[in-house]
Design a protein around this motif. Structure first.
Motif, PDB file in Angstrom:
ATOM      1  N   SER A 164       0.572  -1.837   6.181  1.00  0.00           N
ATOM      2  CA  SER A 164       1.191  -1.328   4.607  1.00  0.00           C
ATOM      3  C   SER A 164       1.515  -2.346   3.751  1.00  0.00           C
ATOM      4  N   SER A 224      -3.753   3.898  -1.715  1.00  0.00           N
ATOM      5  CA  SER A 224      -4.501   4.129  -0.425  1.00  0.00           C
ATOM      6  C   SER A 224      -4.998   5.789  -0.839  1.00  0.00           C
ATOM      7  N   LYS A 265       0.892  -1.020  -0.050  1.00  0.00           N
ATOM      8  CA  LYS A 265       0.079   0.001  -0.011  1.00  0.00           C
ATOM      9  C   LYS A 265       0.653   0.975  -0.009  1.00  0.00           C
ATOM     10  N   SER A 266       0.320   2.082  -0.775  1.00  0.00           N
ATOM     11  CA  SER A 266       0.995   3.597  -0.759  1.00  0.00           C
ATOM     12  C   SER A 266       0.251   4.677  -1.112  1.00  0.00           C
ATOM     13  N   GLU A 267       0.349   5.862  -0.320  1.00  0.00           N
ATOM     14  CA  GLU A 267      -0.357   6.850  -0.671  1.00  0.00           C
ATOM     15  C   GLU A 267       0.352   7.509  -1.747  1.00  0.00           C
ATOM     16  N   VAL A 284       8.920   1.552   6.288  1.00  0.00           N
ATOM     17  CA  VAL A 284       8.107   0.856   6.626  1.00  0.00           C
ATOM     18  C   VAL A 284       8.632   0.493   8.185  1.00  0.00           C
ATOM     19  N   ARG A 288      -5.148  -1.302   7.770  1.00  0.00           N
ATOM     20  CA  ARG A 288      -4.105  -0.074   7.918  1.00  0.00           C
ATOM     21  C   ARG A 288      -2.746  -0.814   7.620  1.00  0.00           C
TER      22      ARG A 288
END
Length: 145
Positions: free
Chosen positions: A119, A54, A7-9, A31, A117
């Motif tokens: 990652s 995300s 997951k990454s913004e 991380v 939540r």
């Protein structure tokens, strides 16, 4: 081969940035969660994963491959933190949203649904096949790119 979800913004690290790294790939650094770090320690070169945007998008947008096994995270001198390197393999033709995943009764146990939540998280072979199908990626293509 095992399967994972990263997951990454998109405002921090996007699929386009990952693709731009080419065959060299990029460290999945920064991380700072022990469980996510431990998952990266389990990864092997050649494992596949979903690249998940995300925040607002909340969707699987690409397929990656682990191209370097767990090693010291270059963003810290603290030897507790390790990371893997990943490279982009292919975009997902039809991004698979979190809402689509939650609406599919076959995916109720998926870590993305249960531990949203985290990652870095594992994906079962069955979940991999289902999400690939939802995104218009054939399993032949997803596993042999």
């Amino acid at each position: 081969m095992r399967y994972w979800l990263f997951k990454s913004e998109p405002s921090t690290w996007s699929w386009a940035q990952q693709v731009a790294k080419g065959e060299v790939g990029e460290e999945w650094d920064g991380v700072r969660n022990y469980q996510a770090r431990n998952f990266m320690r389990e990864m092997a070169v050649g494992d596949r994963g979903f690249f998940y945007h995300s925040q607002k998008e909340k969707s699987v947008v690409g397929i990656i491959e682990v191209c370097a096994a767990a090693h010291q995270d270059s963003t810290t001198d603290d030897d507790r933190w390790e990371c893997v390197d990943i490279k982009a393999i292919a975009p997902v033709p039809k991004p698979v949203t979190l809402a689509m995943i939650k609406d599919d009764p076959r995916l109720t146990e998926m870590a993305l649904v249960k531990s949203s939540r985290l990652s870095v998280q594992p994906v079962t072979a069955e979940e991999w096949a289902i999400v690939c199908e939802m995104g218009g990626v054939t399993l032949y293509t997803a596993n042999r790119m």
